[in-house]
Scaffold this motif. Structure first.
Motif, PDB file in Angstrom:
ATOM      1  N   PRO A 137       0.831  -1.203   0.000  1.00  8.03           N
ATOM      2  CA  PRO A 137       0.000   0.000   0.000  1.00  8.03           C
ATOM      3  C   PRO A 137       0.860   1.245   0.000  1.00  8.03           C
ATOM      4  CG  PRO A 137       0.136  -0.924   2.210  1.00  8.03           C
ATOM      5  CD  PRO A 137       0.869  -1.866   1.295  1.00  8.03           C
ATOM      6  N   ALA A 138       0.299   2.307  -0.524  1.00  7.28           N
ATOM      7  CA  ALA A 138       1.038   3.568  -0.548  1.00  7.28           C
ATOM      8  C   ALA A 138       1.234   4.082   0.861  1.00  7.28           C
ATOM      9  CB  ALA A 138       0.292   4.591  -1.399  1.00  7.28           C
ATOM     10  N   GLN A 139       0.235   3.923   1.705  1.00  5.56           N
ATOM     11  CA  GLN A 139       0.321   4.381   3.085  1.00  5.56           C
ATOM     12  C   GLN A 139      -0.176   3.263   3.989  1.00  5.56           C
ATOM     13  OE1 GLN A 139       1.715   7.158   3.822  1.00  5.56           O
ATOM     14  NE2 GLN A 139       1.851   7.978   1.758  1.00  5.56           N
ATOM     15  N   PRO A 140       0.690   2.392   4.517  1.00  2.00           N
ATOM     16  CA  PRO A 140       0.241   1.294   5.368  1.00  2.00           C
ATOM     17  C   PRO A 140      -0.443   1.801   6.631  1.00  2.00           C
ATOM     18  CG  PRO A 140       2.556   1.073   4.746  1.00  2.00           C
ATOM     19  CD  PRO A 140       2.128   2.431   4.349  1.00  2.00           C
ATOM     20  N   ALA A 141      -1.491   1.080   7.029  1.00  2.00           N
ATOM     21  CA  ALA A 141      -2.207   1.464   8.236  1.00  2.00           C
ATOM     22  C   ALA A 141      -1.419   1.037   9.454  1.00  2.00           C
ATOM     23  CB  ALA A 141      -3.586   0.807   8.261  1.00  2.00           C
ATOM     24  N   PRO A 142      -1.403   1.853  10.518  1.00  2.00           N
ATOM     25  CA  PRO A 142      -0.655   1.483  11.720  1.00  2.00           C
ATOM     26  C   PRO A 142      -1.276   0.284  12.415  1.00  2.00           C
ATOM     27  CG  PRO A 142      -1.970   3.454  12.114  1.00  2.00           C
ATOM     28  CD  PRO A 142      -2.072   3.164  10.641  1.00  2.00           C
ATOM     29  N   ALA A 143      -0.416  -0.499  13.068  1.00  2.00           N
ATOM     30  CA  ALA A 143      -0.913  -1.641  13.829  1.00  2.00           C
ATOM     31  C   ALA A 143      -1.631  -1.165  15.077  1.00  2.00           C
ATOM     32  CB  ALA A 143       0.252  -2.542  14.216  1.00  2.00           C
ATOM     33  N   LYS A 144      -2.652  -1.928  15.504  1.00  3.00           N
ATOM     34  CA  LYS A 144      -3.404  -1.569  16.686  1.00  3.00           C
ATOM     35  C   LYS A 144      -2.670  -2.041  17.931  1.00  3.00           C
ATOM     36  CE  LYS A 144      -7.928  -1.711  14.442  1.00  3.00           C
ATOM     37  NZ  LYS A 144      -9.274  -2.331  14.447  1.00  3.00           N
ATOM     38  N   ALA A 145      -2.628  -1.205  18.939  1.00  4.96           N
ATOM     39  CA  ALA A 145      -1.964  -1.583  20.188  1.00  4.96           C
ATOM     40  C   ALA A 145      -2.876  -2.477  20.997  1.00  4.96           C
ATOM     41  CB  ALA A 145      -1.621  -0.337  20.985  1.00  4.96           C
ATOM     42  N   GLN A 160      17.121   4.756  27.436  1.00  3.57           N
ATOM     43  CA  GLN A 160      16.374   3.722  26.740  1.00  3.57           C
ATOM     44  C   GLN A 160      15.010   3.567  27.385  1.00  3.57           C
ATOM     45  OE1 GLN A 160      16.696  -0.650  27.490  1.00  3.57           O
ATOM     46  NE2 GLN A 160      17.748  -0.689  25.506  1.00  3.57           N
ATOM     47  N   HIS A 161      13.976   3.398  26.556  1.00  3.75           N
ATOM     48  CA  HIS A 161      12.637   3.096  27.062  1.00  3.75           C
ATOM     49  C   HIS A 161      12.091   1.895  26.306  1.00  3.75           C
ATOM     50  CE1 HIS A 161      11.422   6.176  29.978  1.00  3.75           C
ATOM     51  NE2 HIS A 161      12.171   7.002  29.289  1.00  3.75           N
ATOM     52  N   TYR A 162      11.463   0.971  27.049  1.00  3.60           N
ATOM     53  CA  TYR A 162      10.863  -0.225  26.459  1.00  3.60           C
ATOM     54  C   TYR A 162       9.400  -0.297  26.859  1.00  3.60           C
ATOM     55  CZ  TYR A 162       9.766  -5.221  25.915  1.00  3.60           C
ATOM     56  OH  TYR A 162       9.178  -6.426  25.596  1.00  3.60           O
ATOM     57  N   ALA A 163       8.513  -0.333  25.861  1.00  2.93           N
ATOM     58  CA  ALA A 163       7.075  -0.459  26.098  1.00  2.93           C
ATOM     59  C   ALA A 163       6.690  -1.918  25.900  1.00  2.93           C
ATOM     60  CB  ALA A 163       6.298   0.443  25.156  1.00  2.93           C
ATOM     61  N   GLN A 164       6.519  -2.647  27.003  1.00  6.49           N
ATOM     62  CA  GLN A 164       6.217  -4.072  26.924  1.00  6.49           C
ATOM     63  C   GLN A 164       4.732  -4.283  26.659  1.00  6.49           C
ATOM     64  OE1 GLN A 164       7.260  -6.284  30.426  1.00  6.49           O
ATOM     65  NE2 GLN A 164       7.002  -8.264  29.434  1.00  6.49           N
ATOM     66  N   GLY A 165       4.421  -5.025  25.593  1.00  5.32           N
ATOM     67  CA  GLY A 165       3.041  -5.366  25.281  1.00  5.32           C
ATOM     68  C   GLY A 165       2.199  -4.209  24.813  1.00  5.32           C
ATOM     69  N   ARG A 166       2.812  -3.150  24.345  1.00  7.04           N
ATOM     70  CA  ARG A 166       2.032  -1.966  23.937  1.00  7.04           C
ATOM     71  C   ARG A 166       2.825  -1.105  22.969  1.00  7.04           C
ATOM     72  NH1 ARG A 166       1.124   1.110  29.425  1.00  7.04           N
ATOM     73  NH2 ARG A 166       0.798  -1.021  30.142  1.00  7.04           N
ATOM     74  N   ASP A 167       2.147  -0.068  22.460  1.00  8.58           N
ATOM     75  CA  ASP A 167       2.817   0.924  21.635  1.00  8.58           C
ATOM     76  C   ASP A 167       3.601   1.883  22.515  1.00  8.58           C
ATOM     77  OD1 ASP A 167       1.533  -0.221  19.500  1.00  8.58           O
ATOM     78  OD2 ASP A 167       0.207   1.457  19.079  1.00  8.58           O
ATOM     79  N   ASP A 183       6.910  -3.467  21.974  1.00  6.93           N
ATOM     80  CA  ASP A 183       6.332  -4.682  21.404  1.00  6.93           C
ATOM     81  C   ASP A 183       5.334  -4.335  20.314  1.00  6.93           C
ATOM     82  OD1 ASP A 183       7.842  -6.196  23.106  1.00  6.93           O
ATOM     83  OD2 ASP A 183       6.210  -6.590  24.530  1.00  6.93           O
ATOM     84  N   GLY A 184       4.768  -3.128  20.382  1.00  9.41           N
ATOM     85  CA  GLY A 184       3.859  -2.640  19.349  1.00  9.41           C
ATOM     86  C   GLY A 184       4.554  -1.643  18.444  1.00  9.41           C
ATOM     87  N   SER A 185       3.818  -0.595  18.079  1.00  4.57           N
ATOM     88  CA  SER A 185       4.351   0.431  17.188  1.00  4.57           C
ATOM     89  C   SER A 185       5.007   1.553  17.983  1.00  4.57           C
ATOM     90  CB  SER A 185       3.229   1.007  16.313  1.00  4.57           C
ATOM     91  OG  SER A 185       2.701   0.020  15.455  1.00  4.57           O
ATOM     92  N   ILE A 186       5.780   2.378  17.279  1.00  2.00           N
ATOM     93  CA  ILE A 186       6.473   3.508  17.889  1.00  2.00           C
ATOM     94  C   ILE A 186       6.082   4.777  17.142  1.00  2.00           C
ATOM     95  CG2 ILE A 186       8.726   4.582  18.316  1.00  2.00           C
ATOM     96  CD1 ILE A 186       9.881   1.756  18.630  1.00  2.00           C
ATOM     97  N   GLY A 205       3.384  -6.705  12.229  1.00  2.00           N
ATOM     98  CA  GLY A 205       2.458  -5.641  11.866  1.00  2.00           C
ATOM     99  C   GLY A 205       2.771  -4.312  12.532  1.00  2.00           C
ATOM    100  N   ALA A 206       3.805  -4.266  13.373  1.00  2.82           N
ATOM    101  CA  ALA A 206       4.165  -3.020  14.049  1.00  2.82           C
ATOM    102  C   ALA A 206       4.708  -2.016  13.038  1.00  2.82           C
ATOM    103  CB  ALA A 206       5.192  -3.297  15.139  1.00  2.82           C
ATOM    104  N   ARG A 207       4.653  -0.736  13.405  1.00  3.49           N
ATOM    105  CA  ARG A 207       5.119   0.345  12.533  1.00  3.49           C
ATOM    106  C   ARG A 207       5.945   1.334  13.349  1.00  3.49           C
ATOM    107  NH1 ARG A 207       2.974  -2.900   9.717  1.00  3.49           N
ATOM    108  NH2 ARG A 207       1.337  -2.618   8.154  1.00  3.49           N
ATOM    109  N   ILE A 208       6.724   2.132  12.647  1.00  2.00           N
ATOM    110  CA  ILE A 208       7.453   3.244  13.261  1.00  2.00           C
ATOM    111  C   ILE A 208       7.067   4.503  12.493  1.00  2.00           C
ATOM    112  CG2 ILE A 208       9.710   4.264  13.767  1.00  2.00           C
ATOM    113  CD1 ILE A 208      10.848   1.395  13.788  1.00  2.00           C
TER     114      ILE A 208
END
Length: 254
Positions: A137-145, A160-167, A183-186, A205-208
């Protein structure tokens, strides 16, 4: 230029784990090729890989190397500029080898091997059929947290920051030398100058997303690119990063 051997894949597939440690998955026992590939990576991105800790994962090989063969590889990797610190958990032969070499087994890899090898066939549940991958896709949809996103303030170098199980959402910028992992998107509402590792537990499916792209390294589900590998057109621009068919894509956002 990357070294290539006609008709063959690279002997080692390097992935970045959730805590920034590199995992060298050995796909072919070819010590000269593995060492040459690692030396090339260090030369291309010394700030990221020089003296980096590396876990050597030999679980994909048809036979376990001898202690002498493994020492040859470990010495070669050290000469290339990285520090092998452990073996990835695999078989009982791998465990015996780690004891003989005086190296630990990295526990992160234990569950994935045990679940693959130890489960009886009668208990295995068929996996649902995967739909065919759509065209890029031209603009991929972000993954849901799966949980409320973690919000953090600007990150300075060395943080450093780590988001476990979430965006993970950064309300401003990420400085050079800082690292954000989720673990999700950033989502970075500012300049991304450090490292960003999304889908740290394997979520492809995660995105940045960021408003100003200067990242030293970006990775999704272990597939990574360093600044030198990225297109010039996205630098300093709003950008998004996503994984499709095992390949990492970076594109400017409108």
């Amino acid at each position: 230029m990357p070294s290539e051997r006609p008709g063959l894949e690279q002997a080692g597939e390097l992935k970045i784990g959730q805590v920034g440690i590199a995992n060298l998955r050995v796909r072919e026992w070819n010590v000269p090729a593995l060492v040459a590939e690692m030396r090339e990576r260090v030369e291309r991105a010394p700030k990221l890989f020089q003296r980096a800790a590396v876990v050597v994962d030999i679980g994909s090989l048809s036979r376990c190397p001898s202690a002498g063969e493994m020492r040859e590889l470990l010495d070669g990797l050290r000469d290339a500029g990285v520090h092998p610190v452990a073996l990835g958990f695999g078989t009982t032969d791998t465990e015996k080898l780690s004891i003989e070499l005086g190296l630990p087994l990295l526990a992160k890899f234990r569950a994935q091997y045990e679940s693959r090898e130890a489960a009886p066939a009668s208990a295995a549940q068929p996996e649902p059929a995967q739909p065919a991958a759509p065209a890029a896709p031209a603009q991929p949809a972000p993954a849901k947290a799966s949980a409320a996103a973690m919000l953090v303030h600007p990150l300075r170098s060395g943080q450093q920051h780590y988001a476990q199980g979430r965006d993970l959402t950064v309300c401003a910028g990420v400085s050079a030398g800082a690292e954000v992992i989720a673990d999700g998107s950033i989502h970075v509402y500012g300049a991304l100058r450090g490292r960003a590792l999304a889908g740290a537990q394997g979520d492809e499916g995660a995105r940045i997303f960021c408003r100003e792209f200067h990242a030293e390294l970006v990775a999704i589900a272990g597939q990574y690119k360093v600044l030198e590998d990225l297109p010039e057109g996205v630098r300093g621009r709003p950008a998004q990063v996503w994984l499709e068919n095992g390949k990492l894509h970076v594109a400017e956002m409108p």
